[in-house]
Design a protein around this motif. Structure first.
Motif, PDB file in Angstrom:
ATOM      1  N   ARG A  58       0.911  -1.249   0.008  1.00  0.00           N
ATOM      2  CA  ARG A  58      -0.114  -0.032   0.018  1.00  0.00           C
ATOM      3  C   ARG A  58       0.883   1.196  -0.003  1.00  0.00           C
ATOM      4  NH1 ARG A  58      -5.427   1.261   1.634  1.00  0.00           N
ATOM      5  NH2 ARG A  58      -5.704   2.915   2.617  1.00  0.00           N
ATOM      6  N   SER A  94      -6.348   9.501   0.467  1.00  0.00           N
ATOM      7  CA  SER A  94      -6.320   9.514   1.924  1.00  0.00           C
ATOM      8  C   SER A  94      -6.252  10.940   2.367  1.00  0.00           C
ATOM      9  CB  SER A  94      -4.935   8.544   1.832  1.00  0.00           C
ATOM     10  OG  SER A  94      -4.570   7.255   1.668  1.00  0.00           O
ATOM     11  N   THR A 109     -10.558   6.312   1.767  1.00  0.00           N
ATOM     12  CA  THR A 109     -11.766   5.643   1.155  1.00  0.00           C
ATOM     13  C   THR A 109     -11.397   5.455  -0.464  1.00  0.00           C
ATOM     14  OG1 THR A 109     -14.343   5.500   0.787  1.00  0.00           O
ATOM     15  CG2 THR A 109     -12.856   7.699   0.611  1.00  0.00           C
ATOM     16  N   ALA A 127     -13.951   0.413  -0.536  1.00  0.00           N
ATOM     17  CA  ALA A 127     -13.191   0.259   0.904  1.00  0.00           C
ATOM     18  C   ALA A 127     -12.905   1.550   1.536  1.00  0.00           C
ATOM     19  CB  ALA A 127     -11.820  -0.585   0.345  1.00  0.00           C
ATOM     20  N   ALA A 129     -10.635   2.545   5.209  1.00  0.00           N
ATOM     21  CA  ALA A 129      -9.275   2.226   6.044  1.00  0.00           C
ATOM     22  C   ALA A 129      -8.813   3.295   6.717  1.00  0.00           C
ATOM     23  CB  ALA A 129      -8.284   1.931   5.069  1.00  0.00           C
ATOM     24  N   LEU A 150      -3.166  -1.161  10.545  1.00  0.00           N
ATOM     25  CA  LEU A 150      -4.068  -0.840   9.619  1.00  0.00           C
ATOM     26  C   LEU A 150      -5.500  -1.689   9.772  1.00  0.00           C
ATOM     27  CD1 LEU A 150      -4.723   0.480   6.867  1.00  0.00           C
ATOM     28  CD2 LEU A 150      -4.023  -1.682   5.540  1.00  0.00           C
ATOM     29  N   GLN A 152      -9.262  -2.033   7.785  1.00  0.00           N
ATOM     30  CA  GLN A 152      -9.962  -2.072   6.602  1.00  0.00           C
ATOM     31  C   GLN A 152     -11.242  -2.573   6.768  1.00  0.00           C
ATOM     32  OE1 GLN A 152      -7.411  -3.386   3.429  1.00  0.00           O
ATOM     33  NE2 GLN A 152      -6.970  -1.398   2.844  1.00  0.00           N
ATOM     34  N   ARG A 154     -14.057  -3.671   3.621  1.00  0.00           N
ATOM     35  CA  ARG A 154     -14.060  -4.019   2.171  1.00  0.00           C
ATOM     36  C   ARG A 154     -15.497  -4.674   1.871  1.00  0.00           C
ATOM     37  NH1 ARG A 154      -8.982  -2.958   0.479  1.00  0.00           N
ATOM     38  NH2 ARG A 154      -9.222  -3.797  -1.515  1.00  0.00           N
TER      39      ARG A 154
END
Length: 204
Positions: A58, A94, A109, A127, A129, A150, A152, A154
């Protein structure tokens, strides 16, 4: 009248110089990390039907920051898999909120595409996060190292109605590469510039 006009022009010029200086300092900051953890996945909107190994990469680029206590916004991209029997590729936006100088909160997102054995075609999804950990502003480079946790959520929009919740550690690729850099330097030995210094230091 002339004095008032001169003051107004002076204030405008001062504000322009200040804003230009602040904008020049706000250079983009990139970061790339490896994510390792677990995913609670399910089909037909079943939440956490199975616990799977999660692995991914990522990265993002944040704009608008010039110090640790400033907000940042920018795009992100990711590639990940759950249990190595599917592939997901996504991208989005972000936003960094400086809760603490060295420990900001990054909220993301975006959208993703999913390739899997249980789907006949690529399935889209959305998604969201949250990252929390170490990520300081780098005053000497456009790359900022990061490490943290992290989380998330999804949600697949395809026929399989896939959902997953990811809990992972995110480790910066630069930090992961340090042991290999140290090992390579140890195998290569001292540089030609350092060798004479070492011989001189060891001489009686």
């Amino acid at each position: 009248m002339a004095t008032a006009r001169f003051r107004a022009l002076s204030i405008t010029a001062l504000l322009g110089i200040t804003l230009a200086h602040g904008t020049a300092r706000a250079e983009p900051q990139a970061s790339v990390g490896v994510t390792l953890g677990v995913a609670g996945a399910g089909l037909e909107r079943r939440l956490w039907d199975a616990t799977l190994f999660h692995a991914g990469v990522r990265g993002d680029v944040l704009f608008g920051r010039a110090a640790n206590d400033e907000l940042g916004v920018g795009p992100y991209a990711e590639v990940l898999t759950h249990a190595f029997d599917e592939l997901q590729i996504g991208a989005g936006v972000s936003a960094l909120a400086p809760l603490l100088d060295l420990f900001p909160l990054v909220v993301s997102t975006g959208l993703y595409g999913r390739w899997s054995e249980d789907a006949d075609a690529v399935e889209p999804g959305v998604a969201a996060a949250v990252f929390w950990g170490i990520r300081s502003y780098n005053f000497h480079s456009s790359y900022s190292t990061s490490a943290g946790l992290l989380a998330q959520a999804r949600i697949g929009l395809g026929a399989s109605k896939e959902t997953s919740v990811v809990l992972a550690a995110q480790l910066d690729v630069a930090l992961l590469g340090l042991p290999f850099v140290y090992a390579i330097n140890a195998i290569k030995g001292p540089s030609p510039e350092a060798a004479p210094v070492r011989r001189a230091a060891s001489a009686p």
